[in-house]
Enzyme design. Sequence first.
Site, PDB file in Angstrom:
ATOM      1  CG  HIS A  12       0.450  12.886   1.587  1.00 40.10           C
ATOM      2  ND1 HIS A  12      -0.874  13.111   1.267  1.00 40.10           N
ATOM      3  CD2 HIS A  12       0.455  11.825   2.439  1.00 40.10           C
ATOM      4  CE1 HIS A  12      -1.637  12.229   1.899  1.00 40.10           C
ATOM      5  NE2 HIS A  12      -0.861  11.443   2.607  1.00 40.10           N
TER       6      HIS A  12
ATOM      7  CG  HIS B 219      -4.355   5.111  -2.273  1.00 39.52           C
ATOM      8  ND1 HIS B 219      -5.430   4.409  -2.797  1.00 39.52           N
ATOM      9  CD2 HIS B 219      -3.919   4.386  -1.208  1.00 39.52           C
ATOM     10  CE1 HIS B 219      -5.631   3.322  -2.071  1.00 39.52           C
ATOM     11  NE2 HIS B 219      -4.735   3.281  -1.111  1.00 39.52           N
TER      12      HIS B 219
ATOM     13  CG  HIS C 192      -9.144   8.053 -15.690  1.00 40.49           C
ATOM     14  ND1 HIS C 192     -10.028   7.145 -15.144  1.00 40.49           N
ATOM     15  CD2 HIS C 192      -9.058   9.077 -14.808  1.00 40.49           C
ATOM     16  CE1 HIS C 192     -10.480   7.609 -13.988  1.00 40.49           C
ATOM     17  NE2 HIS C 192      -9.906   8.778 -13.759  1.00 40.49           N
TER      18      HIS C 192
ATOM     19  CG  PHE D 189      -1.379  -3.282  -6.374  1.00 40.14           C
ATOM     20  CD1 PHE D 189      -2.339  -3.228  -7.372  1.00 40.14           C
ATOM     21  CD2 PHE D 189      -0.504  -2.210  -6.223  1.00 40.14           C
ATOM     22  CE1 PHE D 189      -2.424  -2.129  -8.212  1.00 40.14           C
ATOM     23  CE2 PHE D 189      -0.572  -1.107  -7.065  1.00 40.14           C
ATOM     24  CZ  PHE D 189      -1.541  -1.068  -8.062  1.00 40.14           C
ATOM     25  NE  ARG D 190      -7.480  -5.181  -0.651  1.00 41.50           N
ATOM     26  CZ  ARG D 190      -7.815  -4.161  -1.422  1.00 41.50           C
ATOM     27  NH1 ARG D 190      -6.883  -3.353  -1.883  1.00 41.50           N
ATOM     28  NH2 ARG D 190      -9.085  -3.931  -1.739  1.00 41.50           N
TER      29      ARG D 190
ATOM     30  N   GLY E 265      -5.926  -5.894  14.770  1.00 40.25           N
ATOM     31  CA  GLY E 265      -4.761  -5.781  15.637  1.00 40.25           C
ATOM     32  C   GLY E 265      -3.479  -5.556  14.881  1.00 40.25           C
ATOM     33  N   GLY E 266      -3.570  -4.893  13.741  1.00 42.60           N
ATOM     34  CA  GLY E 266      -2.387  -4.633  12.925  1.00 42.60           C
ATOM     35  C   GLY E 266      -1.456  -3.617  13.556  1.00 42.60           C
ATOM     36  NE  ARG E 267       5.617  -1.736  13.205  1.00 44.12           N
ATOM     37  CZ  ARG E 267       6.253  -0.688  12.684  1.00 44.12           C
ATOM     38  NH1 ARG E 267       5.807  -0.152  11.555  1.00 44.12           N
ATOM     39  NH2 ARG E 267       7.328  -0.189  13.279  1.00 44.12           N
TER      40      ARG E 267
ATOM     41  CB  SER F 145      -0.909   0.006   1.234  1.00 47.61           C
ATOM     42  OG  SER F 145      -1.762   1.133   1.223  1.00 47.61           O
TER      43      SER F 145
END
EC number: 1.3.3.3
Length: 308
Positions: free
Chosen positions: A104, A114, A153, A117-118, A266-268, A100
Amino acid sequence: MQEKISKFEDFLTQLQQNITTALEQHETNAAKFISDKWQKPDTPDQKLKGYGNSMIIEGGEIFEKGVVAFSRVHGSELPPFATAKRQELAGKSFIATGLSLVIHPRNPFVPTSHANFRIFIAGADTDNPIWWFGGGFDLTPYYPFEEDAIHWHQTAKNICDKHDKTYYPKFKKWCDEYFYLKHRDEYRGVGGLFFDDLNDKSFDECFNFVTDCANSYLDAYIPIVAQRKNIEYSQKHKDFQLYRRGRYVEFNLVFDRGTIFGLQSGGRTESILSSMPPMATWKYNWQPELGSEEEKVYQYIKPRDWIK
């Protein structure tokens, strides 16, 4: 399935290096991406286990802040948010691997970008694991240029058409609908691609589409950065950028699936919230002047057919 997950992990970690290297080449001061590798302890009290590498740049003349974060995590049970619309997944173990990023820029004429990809695998420890891909990329201009949105696009459409000509209109519409702040009745930017639950083809076909899409991010973004990074701007331009960044914060904390999933599972936290801008402002009931550059932005960031 483990072999396929590892193949995707290898792709993402290499992509992370490619993206950070490409962005650093546009930086004009000593700012560099720093690597923050982390690992969740494998203890019974940890809901989420795994590891990752958050690469952060701060204080650059071109990129005020940016994060390109890789993670591979697993847990014994999907959090409620992930199963709200898919009750058949409730109670299943899972593996999630993804990259991810949010960039900025300092210059208000360079848009924020932004991408994500997962892959998710539910019930990976069973005989019938359920897998799906998700991801996409979107653009948030503060002072937009129509040619930038068209280029963004067109890049997205080209990569979609290579795999399935139904993908671009479908995933563009999904992106427009997803990056919408309901409480403001505003869209976050000019969109791009967004997809989730992607498993309509074979694993290899979906894998190839997602990796091609991920590789096209730099093709979509770098030319825009190069074209806009040296435009002179005033304090008024900067103030409006900070105001619009407030909308970015609102979306990430209220609607973003990745943020909500990460916090619920409960991620970081430091990595999850690293996508926040370095500065943002809120003004009570602020309205742009009629006919101003700022007012035109609100007409611009609405869904439209960018490719005639």
